[in-house]
Design a protein around this motif. Structure first.
Motif, PDB file in Angstrom:
ATOM      1  N   MET A   1       1.075   2.587  -8.627  1.00  0.00           N
ATOM      2  CA  MET A   1       1.777   1.493  -8.211  1.00  0.00           C
ATOM      3  C   MET A   1       1.537   0.971  -6.738  1.00  0.00           C
ATOM      4  SD  MET A   1       5.831   2.065  -9.564  1.00  0.00           S
ATOM      5  CE  MET A   1       6.005   3.708  -8.654  1.00  0.00           C
ATOM      6  N   LYS A   2       1.417  -0.375  -6.679  1.00  0.00           N
ATOM      7  CA  LYS A   2       1.293  -0.983  -5.206  1.00  0.00           C
ATOM      8  C   LYS A   2       2.629  -1.894  -4.826  1.00  0.00           C
ATOM      9  CE  LYS A   2      -3.668  -1.358  -6.303  1.00  0.00           C
ATOM     10  NZ  LYS A   2      -4.729  -2.309  -6.308  1.00  0.00           N
ATOM     11  N   VAL A   3       2.765  -1.826  -3.721  1.00  0.00           N
ATOM     12  CA  VAL A   3       3.634  -2.556  -3.181  1.00  0.00           C
ATOM     13  C   VAL A   3       3.307  -3.518  -1.821  1.00  0.00           C
ATOM     14  CG1 VAL A   3       5.858  -2.765  -1.470  1.00  0.00           C
ATOM     15  CG2 VAL A   3       5.648  -1.251  -3.521  1.00  0.00           C
ATOM     16  N   TYR A   4       3.161  -4.784  -2.052  1.00  0.00           N
ATOM     17  CA  TYR A   4       2.957  -5.662  -0.999  1.00  0.00           C
ATOM     18  C   TYR A   4       3.977  -5.896  -0.081  1.00  0.00           C
ATOM     19  CZ  TYR A   4      -1.300  -6.118  -4.101  1.00  0.00           C
ATOM     20  OH  TYR A   4      -2.364  -5.948  -5.065  1.00  0.00           O
ATOM     21  N   GLU A   5       3.847  -5.818   1.057  1.00  0.00           N
ATOM     22  CA  GLU A   5       4.818  -5.683   2.038  1.00  0.00           C
ATOM     23  C   GLU A   5       4.474  -6.302   3.548  1.00  0.00           C
ATOM     24  OE1 GLU A   5       6.597  -2.137   2.906  1.00  0.00           O
ATOM     25  OE2 GLU A   5       4.677  -1.471   3.903  1.00  0.00           O
ATOM     26  N   PHE A   6       5.409  -6.555   4.426  1.00  0.00           N
ATOM     27  CA  PHE A   6       5.055  -6.514   5.628  1.00  0.00           C
ATOM     28  C   PHE A   6       6.204  -5.685   6.313  1.00  0.00           C
ATOM     29  CE2 PHE A   6       5.405  -8.166  10.106  1.00  0.00           C
ATOM     30  CZ  PHE A   6       4.212  -8.095  10.427  1.00  0.00           C
ATOM     31  N   ASN A   7       5.613  -4.658   6.903  1.00  0.00           N
ATOM     32  CA  ASN A   7       6.608  -3.479   7.431  1.00  0.00           C
ATOM     33  C   ASN A   7       7.424  -4.107   8.791  1.00  0.00           C
ATOM     34  OD1 ASN A   7       7.836  -1.154   7.354  1.00  0.00           O
ATOM     35  ND2 ASN A   7       6.099   0.000   8.339  1.00  0.00           N
ATOM     36  N   GLY A   8       8.702  -3.891   8.556  1.00  0.00           N
ATOM     37  CA  GLY A   8       9.716  -4.241   9.655  1.00  0.00           C
ATOM     38  C   GLY A   8      10.488  -5.627   9.054  1.00  0.00           C
ATOM     39  N   LEU A   9      10.075  -6.140   8.007  1.00  0.00           N
ATOM     40  CA  LEU A   9      11.003  -7.188   7.484  1.00  0.00           C
ATOM     41  C   LEU A   9      11.975  -6.394   6.472  1.00  0.00           C
ATOM     42  CD1 LEU A   9       8.536  -9.988   6.358  1.00  0.00           C
ATOM     43  CD2 LEU A   9       9.965  -9.807   8.494  1.00  0.00           C
ATOM     44  N   VAL A  28       3.146   5.509  -4.263  1.00  0.00           N
ATOM     45  CA  VAL A  28       2.941   4.165  -4.136  1.00  0.00           C
ATOM     46  C   VAL A  28       2.030   3.852  -2.983  1.00  0.00           C
ATOM     47  CG1 VAL A  28       4.186   1.923  -3.314  1.00  0.00           C
ATOM     48  CG2 VAL A  28       5.353   3.522  -4.749  1.00  0.00           C
ATOM     49  N   GLU A  29       1.005   2.767  -3.319  1.00  0.00           N
ATOM     50  CA  GLU A  29       0.290   2.390  -2.100  1.00  0.00           C
ATOM     51  C   GLU A  29       0.863   1.219  -1.668  1.00  0.00           C
ATOM     52  OE1 GLU A  29      -4.431   0.393  -1.934  1.00  0.00           O
ATOM     53  OE2 GLU A  29      -3.733   0.932  -3.890  1.00  0.00           O
ATOM     54  N   PHE A  30       0.917   1.144  -0.284  1.00  0.00           N
ATOM     55  CA  PHE A  30       1.464   0.184   0.485  1.00  0.00           C
ATOM     56  C   PHE A  30       0.535  -0.728   1.024  1.00  0.00           C
ATOM     57  CE2 PHE A  30       4.810   3.212   0.715  1.00  0.00           C
ATOM     58  CZ  PHE A  30       5.812   2.651   0.244  1.00  0.00           C
ATOM     59  N   ILE A  31       0.594  -2.088   0.897  1.00  0.00           N
ATOM     60  CA  ILE A  31      -0.561  -3.128   1.315  1.00  0.00           C
ATOM     61  C   ILE A  31       0.250  -4.073   1.969  1.00  0.00           C
ATOM     62  CG2 ILE A  31      -2.196  -4.838   0.383  1.00  0.00           C
ATOM     63  CD1 ILE A  31      -2.493  -3.320  -2.336  1.00  0.00           C
ATOM     64  N   SER A  32      -0.281  -4.143   3.271  1.00  0.00           N
ATOM     65  CA  SER A  32       0.109  -5.175   4.185  1.00  0.00           C
ATOM     66  C   SER A  32      -0.063  -6.601   3.981  1.00  0.00           C
ATOM     67  CB  SER A  32      -0.370  -4.448   5.673  1.00  0.00           C
ATOM     68  OG  SER A  32       0.547  -5.467   6.684  1.00  0.00           O
ATOM     69  N   VAL A  33       0.882  -7.425   3.795  1.00  0.00           N
ATOM     70  CA  VAL A  33       0.521  -8.741   3.858  1.00  0.00           C
ATOM     71  C   VAL A  33       1.163  -9.384   5.221  1.00  0.00           C
ATOM     72  CG1 VAL A  33       1.360 -10.886   2.647  1.00  0.00           C
ATOM     73  CG2 VAL A  33       1.065  -8.837   1.222  1.00  0.00           C
ATOM     74  N   ASP A  34       0.080 -10.152   5.750  1.00  0.00           N
ATOM     75  CA  ASP A  34      -0.026 -10.634   7.339  1.00  0.00           C
ATOM     76  C   ASP A  34       0.903 -12.048   7.266  1.00  0.00           C
ATOM     77  OD1 ASP A  34       0.036 -11.347  10.151  1.00  0.00           O
ATOM     78  OD2 ASP A  34      -2.192 -11.295  10.300  1.00  0.00           O
ATOM     79  N   VAL A  35       2.449 -11.594   6.945  1.00  0.00           N
ATOM     80  CA  VAL A  35       3.397 -12.682   7.032  1.00  0.00           C
ATOM     81  C   VAL A  35       3.225 -13.470   8.162  1.00  0.00           C
ATOM     82  CG1 VAL A  35       5.695 -13.213   6.773  1.00  0.00           C
ATOM     83  CG2 VAL A  35       4.873 -11.547   5.352  1.00  0.00           C
ATOM     84  N   PRO A  36       3.222 -12.990   9.582  1.00  0.00           N
ATOM     85  CA  PRO A  36       3.232 -13.977  10.612  1.00  0.00           C
ATOM     86  C   PRO A  36       2.178 -14.880  10.977  1.00  0.00           C
ATOM     87  CG  PRO A  36       3.895 -11.631  11.583  1.00  0.00           C
ATOM     88  CD  PRO A  36       3.504 -11.404   9.895  1.00  0.00           C
ATOM     89  N   ASN A  37       0.945 -14.516  10.272  1.00  0.00           N
ATOM     90  CA  ASN A  37      -0.246 -15.581  10.220  1.00  0.00           C
ATOM     91  C   ASN A  37      -0.192 -16.064   8.924  1.00  0.00           C
ATOM     92  OD1 ASN A  37      -1.072 -14.978  12.736  1.00  0.00           O
ATOM     93  ND2 ASN A  37      -1.738 -12.971  12.180  1.00  0.00           N
ATOM     94  N   GLY A  38       0.821 -16.142   8.014  1.00  0.00           N
ATOM     95  CA  GLY A  38       0.920 -17.071   6.820  1.00  0.00           C
ATOM     96  C   GLY A  38       0.076 -16.373   5.507  1.00  0.00           C
ATOM     97  N   GLU A  39      -0.304 -15.131   5.485  1.00  0.00           N
ATOM     98  CA  GLU A  39      -0.987 -14.719   4.425  1.00  0.00           C
ATOM     99  C   GLU A  39      -0.177 -14.736   3.077  1.00  0.00           C
ATOM    100  OE1 GLU A  39      -3.647 -10.928   2.932  1.00  0.00           O
ATOM    101  OE2 GLU A  39      -2.459 -10.507   4.897  1.00  0.00           O
ATOM    102  N   HIS A  40       0.966 -14.887   3.406  1.00  0.00           N
ATOM    103  CA  HIS A  40       1.990 -14.650   2.131  1.00  0.00           C
ATOM    104  C   HIS A  40       1.737 -16.127   1.516  1.00  0.00           C
ATOM    105  CE1 HIS A  40       4.064 -16.513   5.456  1.00  0.00           C
ATOM    106  NE2 HIS A  40       5.212 -16.819   4.584  1.00  0.00           N
TER     107      HIS A  40
END
Length: 206
Positions: A1-9, A28-40
């Motif tokens: 399983m993978k979880v796409y996230e931004f740690n701290g939200l 689980v493999e955690f994959i960071s999505v750069d929310v502050p820079n709009g990657e989401h």
């Protein structure tokens, strides 16, 4: 399983707590999505969640599941023992009711205040703001704290005597309230005591 996230939200934090409660974090493999820079908001992520929000759970067959409630339901049912979302019809209904109240009256209210009545994530991402609506939601969050304080005066957890998905949501909501500078009213001693007790759970303190 993978979880796409931004740690701290707060919403990714809810899923991390659920994973830890179920003993699934290491699977689980955690994959960071750069929310502050709009990657989401990029097409690649929107293909996984058209609403452009984290977290997203991706299964081995490519199925993607968004919304914390849905993700927690899935996680709670793949390990055999149901611990977070209720076993009986009454438990399930009560937990889902209280989870929604925690989401609407605390977590969502606090995040709406942050996005509308403060600089939020900055002008590039906060393309529409209504300060009046944000302030209204801040008061809603404070009212929610009073409500949950009354609930916790009568029982150990939000949905009864067992820790559940509702408690995860409320705990994340209070953490974000701290970030947004929405203080727990001093008279909400039961809520504060619950928070201190829940913070000692290995899924949170670890």
């Amino acid at each position: 399983m993978k979880v796409y996230e931004f740690n701290g939200l707060p919403n990714p934090a809810r899923v991390r707590i659920a994973l830890a409660e179920k003993g699934l974090t290491e699977k689980v493999e955690f994959i960071s999505v750069d929310v502050p820079n709009g990657e989401h908001r990029q097409p690649e992520f929107l293909a996984k969640n058209p609403l452009g929000a984290v977290p997203v759970l991706e299964l081995e067959d490519g199925t993607t599941i968004s919304e914390c409630t849905a993700i927690t339901e899935y996680l709670d049912h793949i390990t055999g023992e149901i611990t977070l979302t209720g076993r009986t019809p009454k438990e399930r209904a009560t937990i889902h009711m209280m989870q929604r109240r925690a989401e609407s009256g605390l977590l969502d209210a606090g995040t709406t205040y942050f996005h509308h009545a403060t600089p939020g994530l900055g002008p590039d991402l906060e393309t529409y703001q209504c300060a009046e609506w944000g302030q209204h939601q801040r008061q809603k969050a404070v009212s929610g704290m009073h409500y949950f304080n009354e609930v916790l005066a009568k029982q150990d957890y939000l949905a009864g005597e067992q820790f559940s998905m509702a408690d995860i949501t409320a705990f994340a909501g209070l953490a974000f309230a701290d970030f947004a500078k929405i203080d727990i009213p001093v008279e909400c001693g039961h809520l504060q005591a619950w928070r201190e007790r829940v913070s000692q759970r290995p899924s949170i303190s670890g």
